[in-house]
Write a protein that holds these residues in place. Sequence first.
Motif, PDB file in Angstrom:
ATOM      1  N   PHE A  36       0.846  -1.194   0.000  1.00 38.94           N
ATOM      2  CA  PHE A  36       0.000   0.000   0.000  1.00 38.94           C
ATOM      3  C   PHE A  36       0.881   1.244   0.000  1.00 38.94           C
ATOM      4  O   PHE A  36       0.664   2.177  -0.773  1.00 38.94           O
ATOM      5  N   TRP A  48      -3.310   5.778  -4.917  1.00 41.87           N
ATOM      6  CA  TRP A  48      -4.639   5.602  -4.308  1.00 41.87           C
ATOM      7  C   TRP A  48      -5.373   6.938  -4.234  1.00 41.87           C
ATOM      8  O   TRP A  48      -4.761   7.997  -4.172  1.00 41.87           O
ATOM      9  N   LEU A  94      -9.050   7.212   0.420  1.00 42.41           N
ATOM     10  CA  LEU A  94      -8.619   5.873   0.836  1.00 42.41           C
ATOM     11  C   LEU A  94      -7.325   5.967   1.653  1.00 42.41           C
ATOM     12  O   LEU A  94      -7.171   5.279   2.660  1.00 42.41           O
ATOM     13  N   ASP A 150     -11.755   0.766  -5.406  1.00 37.87           N
ATOM     14  CA  ASP A 150     -10.730   0.781  -4.346  1.00 37.87           C
ATOM     15  C   ASP A 150     -10.660  -0.569  -3.650  1.00 37.87           C
ATOM     16  O   ASP A 150      -9.576  -1.111  -3.414  1.00 37.87           O
ATOM     17  N   GLU A 163      -9.192  -3.300  -5.818  1.00 38.50           N
ATOM     18  CA  GLU A 163      -7.736  -3.104  -5.919  1.00 38.50           C
ATOM     19  C   GLU A 163      -7.032  -3.576  -4.641  1.00 38.50           C
ATOM     20  O   GLU A 163      -5.980  -4.209  -4.707  1.00 38.50           O
ATOM     21  N   LEU A 164      -7.604  -3.241  -3.490  1.00 37.74           N
ATOM     22  CA  LEU A 164      -7.026  -3.688  -2.216  1.00 37.74           C
ATOM     23  C   LEU A 164      -7.025  -5.215  -2.139  1.00 37.74           C
ATOM     24  O   LEU A 164      -6.037  -5.826  -1.713  1.00 37.74           O
TER      25      LEU A 164
END
Length: 155
Positions: free
Chosen positions: A101, A108, A112, A140, A143-144
């Motif tokens: 991350f 991002w 987020l 989001d 993607e996480l």
Amino acid sequence: MILPTGTIPQIGDRITDKSAPPDESAVREWIGPEAFEHWAELRNWIDEFYPGVFAPDWLYGGKNRGWSLRYKKTKAFTALVPEYRRFSAIVVMGGTEREKFDERRYVWRPQLVKLYDDAKTYIDGKWLTVAISSADDLHDVTELLTMKRPPLSRG
């Protein structure tokens, strides 16, 4: 879903009637048609990209947390939490995911990153609770989840 007499549900209230897990129609009614579209889209995405990996199960987290639909193999993948007029996805970010991350921090969306920065870090990682009310929120979360566990198929 049973609220005390005269109580009006508030946005974000959870399903707390512990007599039985909610079925699809109860979830649709509670979260509303727009949120239910996102709910169904996320569930379909998980089924498509992780075929046969997860057997989602309903967990009751007590009167404050209510019901959540957990996706877990050996490690937690995500939990979907139906809330009044919306729903949230919980993504636990362990050490490896937090490193990934941070490497992509500037890619991002700002909201987020703020959610991530504000999330408390526990021994097993950061628990992100992402309220999903738009296609961007849904993106989001996917993607996480992709970062957390690469998909088995690419659709």
